[in-house]
Design an enzyme around this catalytic site. Structure first.
Site, PDB file in Angstrom:
ATOM      1  N   ASP A 140      -6.832   8.212   8.569  1.00  0.00           N
ATOM      2  CA  ASP A 140      -7.084   7.634   7.249  1.00  0.00           C
ATOM      3  C   ASP A 140      -8.000   6.408   7.341  1.00  0.00           C
ATOM      4  OD1 ASP A 140      -6.846   7.584   4.492  1.00  0.00           O
ATOM      5  OD2 ASP A 140      -4.952   6.490   4.509  1.00  0.00           O
ATOM      6  N   GLY A 161       0.816  -1.206   0.000  1.00  0.00           N
ATOM      7  CA  GLY A 161       0.000   0.000   0.000  1.00  0.00           C
ATOM      8  C   GLY A 161       0.847   1.252   0.000  1.00  0.00           C
ATOM      9  N   GLU A 162       0.252   2.327  -0.486  1.00  0.00           N
ATOM     10  CA  GLU A 162       0.961   3.597  -0.555  1.00  0.00           C
ATOM     11  C   GLU A 162      -0.029   4.709  -0.317  1.00  0.00           C
ATOM     12  OE1 GLU A 162       4.124   5.796  -3.540  1.00  0.00           O
ATOM     13  OE2 GLU A 162       3.231   3.889  -4.117  1.00  0.00           O
ATOM     14  N   GLY A 163       0.363   5.687   0.498  1.00  0.00           N
ATOM     15  CA  GLY A 163      -0.502   6.817   0.792  1.00  0.00           C
ATOM     16  C   GLY A 163       0.293   8.106   0.809  1.00  0.00           C
ATOM     17  N   GLY A 211       3.395   7.801   3.270  1.00  0.00           N
ATOM     18  CA  GLY A 211       4.424   6.784   3.083  1.00  0.00           C
ATOM     19  C   GLY A 211       3.923   5.527   2.416  1.00  0.00           C
ATOM     20  N   LYS A 212       4.698   4.459   2.594  1.00  0.00           N
ATOM     21  CA  LYS A 212       4.402   3.170   1.978  1.00  0.00           C
ATOM     22  C   LYS A 212       4.331   2.093   3.054  1.00  0.00           C
ATOM     23  CE  LYS A 212       6.871   4.133  -2.346  1.00  0.00           C
ATOM     24  NZ  LYS A 212       7.934   3.672  -3.256  1.00  0.00           N
ATOM     25  N   VAL A 213       3.566   1.048   2.748  1.00  0.00           N
ATOM     26  CA  VAL A 213       3.498  -0.115   3.632  1.00  0.00           C
ATOM     27  C   VAL A 213       3.917  -1.333   2.816  1.00  0.00           C
ATOM     28  CG1 VAL A 213       2.039  -1.570   5.080  1.00  0.00           C
ATOM     29  CG2 VAL A 213       1.654   0.904   5.021  1.00  0.00           C
TER      30      VAL A 213
END
Length: 148
Positions: A139, A23-25, A28-30
């Site tokens: 979020d 995932g990306e928001g 940042g990224k996961v």
């Protein structure tokens, strides 16, 4: 033209070998990662590169990690570790197996009333636990709700 490969994929960051981007928001990224010392899969949250030199964002990320590490609730993924390596700030979390709510609704359509009520109770309890810990989740959306 193809996108540049993610420089973290396949590499080690702190105690973790980075396996795949999940995932990306905005912040940042996961990644799915393998914790090498604990020998278990984990979620690895990495602050966005554009925030890496922003003292305010880094302080907020660190405080969020510290506050989240104090939360213990069955509906909340636990924080295992926080760190920084070569300018990359990261948080290691429990990896929750399951389908996210957005994917479930896409696949199956509207949830039934009993499942919706159960989910609502679990979400409310989890949010209450993190709020008591001093965290405001910024979020909440179906893609961030894992149905384990």
């Amino acid at each position: 033209m193809t996108a540049d490969p993610d420089p973290l994929l396949g590499h080690t960051l702190g105690p973790c070998r980075v396996v795949e981007l999940v995932g990306e928001g905005a912040t940042g990224k996961v990644y799915r990662a393998q914790h090498l010392r604990l020998e278990k899969p984990v979620a690895l949250q990495v602050i966005a590169e554009r925030h890496a030199s922003n003292t305010r964002a880094l302080t907020r990320f660190r405080k969020e990690a510290q506050a989240a590490a104090r939360v213990s609730h069955s509906s909340v993924a636990g924080i295992l570790e926080y760190g920084e390596e070569d300018g990359v700030h990261y948080m290691v979390q429990e990896l929750v197996a399951g389908e996210d709510l957005a994917a479930r609704v896409e696949r199956q359509g509207t949830l039934g009333v009993p499942e919706t009520v159960t989910l609502g109770v679990e979400l409310t309890a989890g949010l209450e636990a993190i709020h008591r810990g001093g965290i405001v989740h910024g979020d909440i959306k179906p893609a961030n709700v894992i149905l384990a």
